[in-house]
Design an enzyme around this catalytic site. Structure first.
Site, PDB file in Angstrom:
ATOM      1  N   HIS A 170       1.137  -1.061  -0.171  1.00 47.45           N
ATOM      2  CA  HIS A 170      -0.482   0.127  -0.368  1.00 47.45           C
ATOM      3  C   HIS A 170       0.982   1.533   0.286  1.00 47.45           C
ATOM      4  CE1 HIS A 170      -3.974  -1.898   0.300  1.00 47.45           C
ATOM      5  NE2 HIS A 170      -2.993  -3.512   1.139  1.00 47.45           N
ATOM      6  N   GLY A 207      -7.986   2.694   7.360  1.00 47.79           N
ATOM      7  CA  GLY A 207      -9.492   3.661   8.112  1.00 47.79           C
ATOM      8  C   GLY A 207     -10.867   3.070   8.312  1.00 47.79           C
ATOM      9  N   TYR A 239     -11.381  -3.033  -2.882  1.00 50.83           N
ATOM     10  CA  TYR A 239     -11.505  -3.978  -2.730  1.00 50.83           C
ATOM     11  C   TYR A 239     -13.182  -3.974  -3.886  1.00 50.83           C
ATOM     12  CZ  TYR A 239      -9.220  -4.878   1.798  1.00 50.83           C
ATOM     13  OH  TYR A 239      -8.933  -5.507   2.684  1.00 50.83           O
ATOM     14  N   HIS A 253      -8.122 -10.158  -2.854  1.00 52.94           N
ATOM     15  CA  HIS A 253      -7.988 -10.282  -1.239  1.00 52.94           C
ATOM     16  C   HIS A 253      -8.967 -11.144  -0.614  1.00 52.94           C
ATOM     17  CE1 HIS A 253      -8.570  -8.556   2.174  1.00 52.94           C
ATOM     18  NE2 HIS A 253     -10.243  -8.732   2.552  1.00 52.94           N
ATOM     19  N   ASP A 286       2.384  -6.543   2.111  1.00 54.35           N
ATOM     20  CA  ASP A 286       1.526  -5.892   2.576  1.00 54.35           C
ATOM     21  C   ASP A 286       1.211  -4.906   3.485  1.00 54.35           C
ATOM     22  OD1 ASP A 286      -1.559  -5.241   2.143  1.00 54.35           O
ATOM     23  OD2 ASP A 286      -1.904  -6.898   4.274  1.00 54.35           O
ATOM     24  N   SER A 340      -3.112  -1.880   6.203  1.00 55.16           N
ATOM     25  CA  SER A 340      -3.777  -2.344   7.442  1.00 55.16           C
ATOM     26  C   SER A 340      -3.764  -3.145   8.549  1.00 55.16           C
ATOM     27  CB  SER A 340      -5.019  -0.681   7.750  1.00 55.16           C
ATOM     28  OG  SER A 340      -6.257  -1.189   7.361  1.00 55.16           O
TER      29      SER A 340
END
Length: 383
Positions: free
Chosen positions: A66, A72, A133, A198, A278, A282
Site C-alpha cells: 500500500h 481507515g 476491494y 484479497h 502487505d 492496515s
C-alpha cells in the site's frame, strides 16, 4: 557506473557457486569469470565489491504493498501513512506493486499512480493494480481493460475482495467479467493482466475462483489470490487452486515458515506460490460480531525477516524460499527482467552476510541504494 561484485556465492535464485557479476548502468552484463585487472585497465570508473563470505541474490519483488497507505476501518485517524523509499530498500525489496484496499473513496487511482512514479524516480521499480476491494471497481480511464492497455504501470486489477464482509458482495459473473477485462488488457499490451484477489475469512473461501476456472474461459494464470493463510482450511483451498495453475500468495507474518512447509508437504505447487508484505496496509482485528477490536500496520520489513526465518528456523533451502519472492513473483506478473540474476536482466541485487543473512548491499537497477549496511539513497522528504 561500472560495478564488479566478486567472490560471492550466487543464488540466481538456484545456487550456481562462487562467481563474479559485472554491472554496467542498470543491467547485469556478465556473470562468471571476470578479469579484474583487465577491467580496471580500461580506465573506467569501476566500483569493486569483494563479496567473500557473502551470498549474492536477486532483489526481492513485493507484489502487494500500500504505497500511499491503507486502512481507515477505525475511522479517519486510522488511515495508515505513505510508504517511504528507504523502508522498501532496507527490506531488500527492489520492485513493488502498489494497490488500494478498502478505501477507494479518499484514496484515488491517480494518487497511487503518482506515488508509484515518484518512487521509481527515487530509484526502485514500481507497478500498480487498478481498482480496490469493490466491484464495480475504481479505475483511471473508467475501464479496467483500458487502464491495463494504456497506462504503463498498470499490470492488472486488484485487490478485489472476496469472502470478506468489507467486499461489495459481488456476484460470480461480475468477478468473472472483471477478470476477463484484466486478461484482455494484458493480451493487448503484453502485460500479465492478472486479477489480484484479497481473500477474507468468509466461509466461501476461494470457491468463487474455483468456479471461475470451471465455468468461464479464464486461464488460471490470470488468477492471483492473496492472504491465503488466514486458516488451515483456506490454505488447503489455496493448495487445490495452485494445482489448477493459479498463483497464490502468503502475506508474511510470524508463521510464514510453517505455512510454506505445510503448503509444500500437502502437495501445493511450489512454482505457483509467492510471498508479499502487505506493507503499510492496515491490520484490523474484528470479533465474531464484526466489531473492530484491534489495529496495526503491516511493515515491508516483515517480508525479509520471514524469508530469513524460514531459512534459519524452519530449515528450508535458500533457493526454495528465495524463489517465492523473486522468480515465482516475476512469473506471476510477467516481469521478464526481474527475479533472476542473469545476463541482460535488470541489476537488482542483494548481498547478504552468509552467516547472519544481514543485508550488506542493495542495488536497484544498478543504483547502489544500500552500501555496507548504510542507506545511501533516501526518499525526497526523508530525514
Amino acid at each position: 557506473m561500472v560495478t564488479l561484485i566478486k567472490n560471492g556465492e550466487l543464488y540466481v535464485p538456484d545456487y550456481i557457486g562462487t562467481k563474479s557479476v559485472l554491472i554496467i548502468g542498470d543491467k547485469i552484463i556478465k556473470i562468471g569469470d571476470i578479469n579484474e585487472e583487465k577491467l580496471l585497465g580500461l580506465g573506467l570508473d569501476v566500483q569493486v565489491i569483494d563479496a567473500t563470505g557473502s551470498i549474492v541474490l536477486p532483489g526481492m519483488i513485493d507484489p502487494h504493498v500500500h504505497l500511499m497507505g491503507g486502512g481507515g476501518e477505525g475511522g479517519f485517524a486510522t488511515r495508515t501513512p505513505e510508504m517511504q523509499l528507504s523502508e522498501i530498500t532496507k527490506s531488500g525489496i527492489t520492485t513493488v506493486v502498489g494497490c488500494i484496499g478498502t478505501d477507494g473513496t479518499t484514496r484515488h487511482m491517480t494518487t497511487l499512480l503518482a506515488k508509484a512514479r515518484g518512487l521509481e524516480e527515487e530509484g526502485i521499480t514500481t507497478y500498480i493494480y487498478t481498482g480496490n476491494y469493490h466491484v464495480p471497481t475504481p479505475t483511471i480511464t473508467s475501464s479496467v481493460k483500458d487502464d491495463v492497455i494504456l497506462i504503463d504501470k498498470v499490470i492488472g486489477a486488484g485487490e478485489i475482495a472476496i469472502s470478506d464482509s468489507r467486499s461489495a458482495q459481488p456476484s460470480l459473473h461480475e468477478i468473472a467479467k472483471l477478470a476477463a477485462e484484466a486478461r484482455i488488457g494484458g493480451l493487448l499490451s503484453n502485460k500479465a493482466g492478472v486479477t489480484h484477489f484479497h481473500v477474507g475469512i468468509g466461509k466461501d473461501r476461494l470457491s468463487f475462483l474455483h468456479r471461475i476456472l470451471e465455468d468461464y474461459e479464464i486461464p488460471p494464470s490470470n488468477i492471483y489470490a492473496t492472504h491465503i493463510t488466514r486458516s488451515r482450511e483456506l490454505l488447503d483451498d489455496a493448495i487445490a487452486l495452485s494445482n489448477k495453475g493459479a498463483f497464490v500468495d502468503i502475506t508474511a507474518d510470524h508463521e510464514t515458515g510453517e505455512w510454506i512447509t505445510y503448503f509444500k508437504e500437502n502437495g501445493g505447487n511450489m512454482e505457483q506460490l509467492t510471498i508479499s508484505s502487505d506493507g503499510n496496509g492496515s491490520l484490523p482485528k474484528f470479533n465474531d460480531e464484526g466489531q473492530l477490536v484491534g489495529y496495526g500496520v503491516a511493515s515491508p520489513q516483515t517480508l525479509f525477516s520471514q524469508v530469513v526465518s524460514a531459512i534459519r528456523e524452519n530449515r528450508l533451502a535458500i533457493s526454495e524460499v528465495l524463489s517465492l519472492v523473486t522468480r515465482n513473483t516475476a512469473n506471476a506478473l510477467r516481469l521478464d527482467q526481474k527475479g533472476l540474476l542473469k545476463e541482460k536482466s535488470d541489476a537488482d541485487i542483494l548481498i547478504l552476510d552468509k552467516e547472519t543473512l544481514d543485508i550488506e548491499h542493495v542495488f536497484s537497477r544498478g543504483k547502489h541504494m544500500i552500501r555496507d549496511k548504510e542507506v545511501m539513497v533516501k526518499g525526497t522528504f526523508e530525514k
